[in-house]
Design a protein around this motif. Structure first.
Motif, mmCIF file in Angstrom:
data_model
loop_
_atom_site.group_PDB
_atom_site.id
_atom_site.type_symbol
_atom_site.label_atom_id
_atom_site.label_comp_id
_atom_site.label_asym_id
_atom_site.label_seq_id
_atom_site.Cartn_x
_atom_site.Cartn_y
_atom_site.Cartn_z
ATOM 1 N N ILE A 18 0.606 7.572 6.219
ATOM 2 C CA ILE A 18 0.270 6.589 7.271
ATOM 3 C C ILE A 18 1.490 5.752 7.625
ATOM 4 N N LEU A 26 6.991 -5.539 14.083
ATOM 5 C CA LEU A 26 8.172 -6.425 14.089
ATOM 6 C C LEU A 26 9.247 -5.893 15.035
ATOM 7 N N SER A 61 9.978 -6.114 4.249
ATOM 8 C CA SER A 61 8.587 -6.484 4.007
ATOM 9 C C SER A 61 8.240 -6.190 2.553
ATOM 10 N N HIS A 63 5.121 -6.136 -0.359
ATOM 11 C CA HIS A 63 3.833 -6.395 -1.000
ATOM 12 C C HIS A 63 4.134 -6.356 -2.495
ATOM 13 N N THR A 64 3.143 -6.665 -3.314
ATOM 14 C CA THR A 64 3.430 -6.846 -4.736
ATOM 15 C C THR A 64 4.019 -5.582 -5.369
ATOM 16 N N GLY A 112 4.174 -12.303 11.443
ATOM 17 C CA GLY A 112 5.554 -12.274 11.942
ATOM 18 C C GLY A 112 5.658 -12.081 13.453
ATOM 19 N N ASP A 113 4.547 -11.758 14.120
ATOM 20 C CA ASP A 113 4.597 -11.396 15.544
ATOM 21 C C ASP A 113 5.329 -12.441 16.391
ATOM 22 N N GLN A 161 -4.093 -1.808 14.333
ATOM 23 C CA GLN A 161 -4.990 -2.830 13.805
ATOM 24 C C GLN A 161 -5.895 -3.350 14.913
ATOM 25 N N SER A 174 -7.028 -10.540 -2.001
ATOM 26 C CA SER A 174 -6.349 -11.735 -1.489
ATOM 27 C C SER A 174 -6.527 -11.886 0.018
ATOM 28 N N ASP A 179 -5.241 -13.802 4.940
ATOM 29 C CA ASP A 179 -5.556 -13.543 6.351
ATOM 30 C C ASP A 179 -6.696 -14.415 6.861
ATOM 31 N N ASP A 211 -8.848 -5.063 7.744
ATOM 32 C CA ASP A 211 -9.353 -5.491 6.447
ATOM 33 C C ASP A 211 -10.816 -5.081 6.330
ATOM 34 N N GLN A 262 -11.663 0.807 7.251
ATOM 35 C CA GLN A 262 -12.152 0.233 5.988
ATOM 36 C C GLN A 262 -13.328 -0.673 6.338
ATOM 37 N N TYR A 459 -1.720 9.388 -5.501
ATOM 38 C CA TYR A 459 -2.257 8.194 -6.128
ATOM 39 C C TYR A 459 -2.318 8.301 -7.636
HETATM 40 C C1 B12 Z 1 -4.175 -0.635 6.151
HETATM 41 C C2 B12 Z 1 -3.912 -0.987 4.703
HETATM 42 C C3 B12 Z 1 -3.686 0.043 3.812
HETATM 43 C C4 B12 Z 1 -3.657 1.497 4.265
HETATM 44 C C5 B12 Z 1 -2.374 1.867 4.994
HETATM 45 C C6 B12 Z 1 -1.082 1.502 4.316
HETATM 46 C C7 B12 Z 1 0.092 1.741 5.247
HETATM 47 N N1 B12 Z 1 0.869 2.764 5.047
HETATM 48 O O1 B12 Z 1 0.270 0.981 6.156
HETATM 49 C C8 B12 Z 1 -3.925 2.229 2.925
HETATM 50 C C9 B12 Z 1 -5.419 2.427 2.815
HETATM 51 C C10 B12 Z 1 -3.251 3.564 2.719
HETATM 52 C C11 B12 Z 1 -3.485 1.161 1.912
HETATM 53 C C12 B12 Z 1 -3.115 1.459 0.623
HETATM 54 C C13 B12 Z 1 -2.843 0.478 -0.317
HETATM 55 N N2 B12 Z 1 -3.003 -0.846 -0.179
HETATM 56 CO CO1 B12 Z 1 -3.331 -1.687 1.507
HETATM 57 N N3 B12 Z 1 -3.757 -2.668 3.010
HETATM 58 C C14 B12 Z 1 -3.938 -2.338 4.260
HETATM 59 C C15 B12 Z 1 -4.277 -3.584 5.092
HETATM 60 C C16 B12 Z 1 -5.784 -3.638 5.301
HETATM 61 C C17 B12 Z 1 -3.601 -3.738 6.429
HETATM 62 C C18 B12 Z 1 -2.095 -3.544 6.414
HETATM 63 C C19 B12 Z 1 -1.573 -3.485 7.815
HETATM 64 O O2 B12 Z 1 -1.111 -2.476 8.301
HETATM 65 N N4 B12 Z 1 -1.625 -4.602 8.529
HETATM 66 C C20 B12 Z 1 -1.082 -4.711 9.882
HETATM 67 C C21 B12 Z 1 0.326 -5.304 9.832
HETATM 68 C C22 B12 Z 1 0.841 -5.529 11.230
HETATM 69 O O3 B12 Z 1 0.185 -6.556 9.180
HETATM 70 P P1 B12 Z 1 1.043 -6.948 7.898
HETATM 71 O O4 B12 Z 1 1.421 -5.752 7.137
HETATM 72 O O5 B12 Z 1 0.343 -8.047 7.188
HETATM 73 O O6 B12 Z 1 2.367 -7.522 8.558
HETATM 74 C C23 B12 Z 1 2.382 -8.765 9.238
HETATM 75 C C24 B12 Z 1 2.825 -9.946 8.358
HETATM 76 O O7 B12 Z 1 2.555 -9.754 6.991
HETATM 77 C C25 B12 Z 1 4.277 -10.105 8.656
HETATM 78 N N5 B12 Z 1 5.254 -9.282 7.960
HETATM 79 C C26 B12 Z 1 5.078 -8.170 7.232
HETATM 80 N N6 B12 Z 1 6.260 -7.705 6.830
HETATM 81 C C27 B12 Z 1 7.219 -8.511 7.305
HETATM 82 C C28 B12 Z 1 8.599 -8.468 7.176
HETATM 83 C C29 B12 Z 1 9.363 -9.464 7.793
HETATM 84 C C30 B12 Z 1 10.839 -9.428 7.673
HETATM 85 C C31 B12 Z 1 8.726 -10.498 8.522
HETATM 86 C C32 B12 Z 1 9.521 -11.530 9.163
HETATM 87 C C33 B12 Z 1 7.339 -10.531 8.652
HETATM 88 C C34 B12 Z 1 6.590 -9.531 8.043
HETATM 89 O O8 B12 Z 1 4.354 -9.754 10.025
HETATM 90 C C35 B12 Z 1 3.456 -8.674 10.284
HETATM 91 C C36 B12 Z 1 2.917 -8.851 11.689
HETATM 92 O O9 B12 Z 1 2.229 -10.061 11.804
HETATM 93 C C37 B12 Z 1 -3.777 -4.697 4.116
HETATM 94 C C38 B12 Z 1 -4.516 -5.999 4.212
HETATM 95 C C39 B12 Z 1 -3.693 -7.033 4.883
HETATM 96 N N7 B12 Z 1 -4.387 -7.907 5.494
HETATM 97 O O10 B12 Z 1 -2.481 -7.048 4.830
HETATM 98 C C40 B12 Z 1 -3.971 -4.069 2.743
HETATM 99 C C41 B12 Z 1 -3.078 -4.514 1.590
HETATM 100 C C42 B12 Z 1 -1.676 -4.691 2.073
HETATM 101 N N8 B12 Z 1 -3.145 -3.373 0.677
HETATM 102 C C43 B12 Z 1 -3.157 -3.708 -0.561
HETATM 103 C C44 B12 Z 1 -3.165 -2.798 -1.636
HETATM 104 C C45 B12 Z 1 -3.342 -3.393 -3.006
HETATM 105 C C46 B12 Z 1 -3.034 -1.435 -1.414
HETATM 106 C C47 B12 Z 1 -2.987 -0.355 -2.488
HETATM 107 C C48 B12 Z 1 -2.135 -0.669 -3.705
HETATM 108 C C49 B12 Z 1 -4.429 -0.030 -2.831
HETATM 109 C C50 B12 Z 1 -4.580 0.937 -3.961
HETATM 110 N N9 B12 Z 1 -5.018 0.407 -5.075
HETATM 111 O O11 B12 Z 1 -4.310 2.074 -3.833
HETATM 112 C C51 B12 Z 1 -2.391 0.838 -1.693
HETATM 113 C C52 B12 Z 1 -0.848 0.829 -1.768
HETATM 114 C C53 B12 Z 1 -0.204 1.679 -0.731
HETATM 115 C C54 B12 Z 1 1.305 1.503 -0.727
HETATM 116 N N10 B12 Z 1 2.004 2.101 -1.662
HETATM 117 O O12 B12 Z 1 1.815 0.823 0.125
HETATM 118 C C55 B12 Z 1 -3.139 -5.215 -0.738
HETATM 119 C C56 B12 Z 1 -1.769 -5.699 -1.170
HETATM 120 C C57 B12 Z 1 -1.862 -6.830 -2.150
HETATM 121 C C58 B12 Z 1 -0.522 -7.271 -2.582
HETATM 122 N N11 B12 Z 1 -0.446 -8.490 -3.060
HETATM 123 O O13 B12 Z 1 0.429 -6.556 -2.549
HETATM 124 C C59 B12 Z 1 -3.597 -5.692 0.673
HETATM 125 C C60 B12 Z 1 -3.078 -7.044 1.100
HETATM 126 C C61 B12 Z 1 -5.154 -5.684 0.653
HETATM 127 C C62 B12 Z 1 -5.813 -6.476 -0.431
HETATM 128 N N12 B12 Z 1 -6.977 -6.039 -0.798
HETATM 129 O O14 B12 Z 1 -5.409 -7.470 -0.956
HETATM 130 N N13 B12 Z 1 -3.496 -0.074 2.472
#
Ligand code: B12
Ligand code: SF4
Length: 521
Positions: A18, A26, A61, A63-64, A112-113, A161, A174, A179, A211, A262, A459
């Motif tokens: 994905i 970004l 970017s 995540h943990t 970050g948008d 999204q 979280s 969020d 989410d 989801q 996985y």
């Molecule tokens: C879709 C999703 C998935 C999908 C797709 C992943 C992918 N390849 O994109 C799938 C189902 C595969 C998945 C898998 C996992 N996920 Co996931 N996932 C999500 C979800 C729902 C949305 C992510 C997304 O695309 N958002 C859309 C983008 C645009 O938003 P964003 O990433 O938040 O980015 C914005 C800001 O954060 C910021 N930002 C982000 N990066 C940066 C960098 C810079 C420089 C700046 C300035 C700003 C910035 O700006 C962006 C735009 O506003 C999030 C939940 C969430 N709300 O984040 C969980 C989330 C990220 N996932 C999580 C987890 C735990 C996992 C898994 C470990 C689950 C598992 N046990 O298998 C795996 C790990 C996968 C991996 N190795 O990365 C956790 C992470 C927790 C943490 N503290 O790290 C989250 C937060 C969900 C939760 N339940 O808490 N995931």
């Protein structure tokens, strides 16, 4: 000067399942006057340090799970004279850590948008602030991704999204804290425009990276009505109406499109919603089952979920309405016993879930579970080397424990081994073959089998295994399988596919974000 956006990863497979959406969002937020950013997704290949030049801006970017790798990339970029900026969920929760360990010049907390344009301008002016509050922007401000910058042929699924935030409050998650619990929804027009663009370039598989795709339940509506809370009823109805409108528009897209999302299990009660999903070609959804016993559900604050027979029935309802379930189960809850593992896999098989993931309890920062654990640990901290276990993501991967919170009756190894066996049982050839019977033809049946094996290898094989030989073998397998899968997911581009006419001009948001004035530009 170049802007680089880096998605850090220790595991590069050459192909990814994905698209990491943040990278392309970004990119859209990067001011046009700074040029097109260079996008590096390390799950494809590692960054080449020599591409970073003094004065460049590097956005990372974290995540943990990938924070340690992210910090290494940041330190490398800083040593080459670049401006280093972090964002993402982990940096939002631990900005100080990114500043110290990742040697950041700046950290963006939250979305970050909107904030990214300002950060780029400040770096170019040589005066970035340490911390930017990106906040929680409205759904109308979410930017559509720059798919034109995506490396061709590398990904199987794109991600779009439609909504952010979740009204629930599960103890291991979280999302509701970072969020927010108020759903922030994008308009269906913006979502559809992006998907049309993706289909034009040959993507027919799209993950709706939400989410919770079902933000308003029938119970929420009933309660608001019973309380005669008219404004709440109106608000909830409007959200629900927009969801249906989105699904109605998705249904008009080419019939070969497949969506995945989801969702909470409550959607099983809402036949109209599930039917709309089926018509919209949302063929599957990850459903957080978490635990199969009432005690387990209570332990994760998810006692509104079903257990026992009712659970099997609820999950079967999804399938009966044409929506396949990827059931997500957690092992290692304090209420788990050795018998729980077998009961869980039996339930997954009985409920007819099409895919399943069995994850080990991980206290993610920002969650209720993490807070409780951190408090307990503060009395007598467990250390791994010089790192407290509550900062496990800073422990080098080779020596990082697979589980962090002690279980009252089982050892971590026992939980890990039993979890591995559950994966093996659910994804054995016979079971996969039987499940692949849901596919309409032989090509999709083969795709299903490959995808099941890939999922299992990526996985469980590389994740929870402590045996490095097994991990290596799994990685090789995953790489090979990913290459085969990619071909099965490619579709013929449809460059002439028309966007619906919404009666609006070019997305104004992108124009506004990219026109952000740059000092000295
Ligand atoms: C879709 C999703 C998935 C999908 C797709 C992943 C992918 N390849 O994109 C799938 C189902 C595969 C998945 C898998 C996992 N996920 Co996931 N996932 C999500 C979800 C729902 C949305 C992510 C997304 O695309 N958002 C859309 C983008 C645009 O938003 P964003 O990433 O938040 O980015 C914005 C800001 O954060 C910021 N930002 C982000 N990066 C940066 C960098 C810079 C420089 C700046 C300035 C700003 C910035 O700006 C962006 C735009 O506003 C999030 C939940 C969430 N709300 O984040 C969980 C989330 C990220 N996932 C999580 C987890 C735990 C996992 C898994 C470990 C689950 C598992 N046990 O298998 C795996 C790990 C996968 C991996 N190795 O990365 C956790 C992470 C927790 C943490 N503290 O790290 C989250 C937060 C969900 C939760 N339940 O808490 N995931
Ligand atoms: S686990 Fe799912 S339902 Fe629970 S708070 Fe997180 S996003 Fe919402």
């Amino acid at each position: 000067m170049s802007v680089h956006l880096v998605n850090p990863s220790d595991n590069s497979f050459g192909t990814a399942v994905i698209t990491p959406r943040w990278l392309f969002v970004l990119a859209a937020a990067t001011p046009r006057s700074a040029g097109n950013p260079i996008l590096v997704d390390e799950s494809l290949e590692q960054i080449a340090p020599e591409t970073i030049k003094p004065g460049d801006i590097v956005g990372i970017s974290v995540h943990t799970g990938n924070a340690l790798r992210g910090y290494a990339v940041g330190r490398m970029a800083r040593s080459r004279g670049a401006w280093v900026v972090y964002g993402g969920i982990h940096a939002t929760l631990f900005p100080e850590e990114a500043l110290e360990r990742g040697e950041a010049h700046a950290v963006v907390k939250g979305d970050g948008d909107v904030a990214w344009g300002r950060v780029v301008a400040d770096c170019l002016a040589g005066k970035p602030e340490k911390v930017y509050e990106g906040g929680r922007i409205e759904g109308s401000e979410f930017l559509p991704a720059r798919w034109d910058l995506m490396a061709p042929g590398k990904y199987m699924w794109a991600s779009v999204q439609t909504i952010r935030g979740c009204p629930k409050h599960c103890s291991f998650c979280s999302v509701w804290r970072t969020d927010g619990q108020k759903p922030r929804q994008r308009s269906h027009q913006r979502v559809i425009d992006e998907i049309v663009e993706l289909r034009r370039i040959g993507f027919r598989f799209v993950a709706l990276a939400d989410d919770n795709f079902y933000p308003v339940t029938l119970t929420d509506l009933r309660l608001a009505r019973e309380q005669k809370n008219l404004s709440k009823v109106e608000e909830l109805t409007a959200i629900r109406r927009e969801r249906f409108q989105l699904m109605e528009e998705l249904a008009k897209l080419p019939k070969d499109m497949v969506f995945f999302t989801q969702i909470t299990m409550e959607a099983g009660e809402d036949g109209d919603y599930l039917d709309a999903m089926r018509r919209a070609n949302i063929k599957g959804a990850l459903v957080g089952v978490e635990a199969v016993t009432p005690e387990g559900l209570k332990a994760v604050f998810k006692d509104w979920n079903y257990s026992g027979e009712a659970l099997a029935k609820q999950l079967q309802t999804f399938k009966a309405h044409g929506v396949h379930v990827l059931g997500s189960f957690i092992f290692g809850l304090p209420t788990d016993k050795p018998a729980t593992f077998d009961a869980t896999v039996q339930m997954a098989l009985k409920a007819g879930v099409t895919f399943a993931q069995f994850v080990m309890m991980t206290p993610f920062p920002g969650t209720v579970d993490f807070g409780r654990w951190e408090k307990e640990q503060s009395k007598d901290p467990t250390m791994v080397g010089d790192v407290p276990i509550t900062r496990y993501w800073l422990i080098p991967t080779e020596v990082r424990p697979k589980m962090f919170t002690p279980h009252p009756t089982m050892s971590s190894d026992e939980i890990r081994e039993r979890t591995q066996k559950v994966w093996d049982r659910f994804y054995n050839w016979d079971a996969i073959w039987e499940r692949s019977g849901c596919c309409p033809n032989i090509t999709s049946r083969i795709a299903f089998i490959f995808l099941s094996k890939l999922y299992r290898q990526m996985y469980a094989g590389t994740g929870i295994s402590t045996d490095s030989a097994r991990r290596k073998k799994s990685k090789r397998w995953a790489r090979w399988t990913a290459r085969q899968c990619k071909r099965l997911f490619q579709a013929k581009p449809m460059p002439d596919l028309e966007s619906p006419d919404w009666g609006m001009g070019l997305p104004k948001l992108v124009q506004a974000a990219q026109a952000f004035p740059i000092v000295g530009d």
